[in-house]
Design a protein around this motif. Structure first.
Motif, PDB file in Angstrom:
ATOM      1  N   SER A  39       0.829  -1.201   0.000  1.00 60.30           N
ATOM      2  CA  SER A  39       0.000   0.000   0.000  1.00 60.30           C
ATOM      3  C   SER A  39       0.865   1.253   0.000  1.00 60.30           C
ATOM      4  O   SER A  39       2.032   1.221   0.370  1.00 60.30           O
ATOM      5  N   GLU A  40       0.252   2.372  -0.380  1.00 60.30           N
ATOM      6  CA  GLU A  40       0.988   3.623  -0.442  1.00 60.30           C
ATOM      7  C   GLU A  40       0.901   4.410   0.860  1.00 60.30           C
ATOM      8  O   GLU A  40       1.893   4.666   1.508  1.00 60.30           O
ATOM      9  N   VAL A  41      -0.315   4.808   1.244  1.00 64.27           N
ATOM     10  CA  VAL A  41      -0.498   5.638   2.432  1.00 64.27           C
ATOM     11  C   VAL A  41      -1.395   4.889   3.407  1.00 64.27           C
ATOM     12  O   VAL A  41      -2.563   4.643   3.140  1.00 64.27           O
ATOM     13  N   THR A  88      -6.459   2.493   4.696  1.00 67.38           N
ATOM     14  CA  THR A  88      -5.553   3.227   3.817  1.00 67.38           C
ATOM     15  C   THR A  88      -6.228   4.489   3.305  1.00 67.38           C
ATOM     16  O   THR A  88      -7.446   4.602   3.302  1.00 67.38           O
TER      17      THR A  88
END
Length: 116
Positions: A39-41, A88
């Motif tokens: 995942s990114e954030v 997320t």
């Protein structure tokens, strides 16, 4: 507009240490690393369930210069399957306002005028 996503993920982690507590702490400390790869954030990681896949205790005798000062050593290894609830932030759903500004890194050179 919804910018948060909540999902449940199963993560397989391994840890080892000189004590049982160190082995479990090492394994649980790897959960964030594994999830950050996908995942990114991430806003929140919440463990829900922990299953022990493998737990091993290894005993051995340690010696100095192969003969002197023998002592018994123990190490622990665990493999855990952890079910986590991951929240997320969906960055692609965020609408950014566009502004036109001057370059903050530019150098302002004043106009040189000739006076005769």
């Amino acid at each position: 507009m919804n910018i948060q996503n909540c999902q449940q993920i199963k993560v397989l982690v391994e840890g080892q240490g000189d004590t049982k507590q160190h082995a479990f702490a090492s394994a649980l400390g790897q959960i964030q690393k594994k999830i950050m790869q996908e995942s990114e954030v991430i806003l929140r990681i919440e463990p829900i369930d922990v299953d022990i896949v493998k737990a091993a205790q290894k005993n051995y005798t340690e010696r100095f210069f192969f003969f002197f000062f023998p002592r018994k050593r123990t190490s622990y290894q665990v493999t855990l399957e952890v079910l986590v609830n991951v929240t997320t932030l969906l960055v692609e759903n965020v609408v950014f306002a566009q502004e036109q500004t001057a370059d903050p890194d530019s150098i302002h050179i004043p106009v040189i005028s000739k006076k005769i």
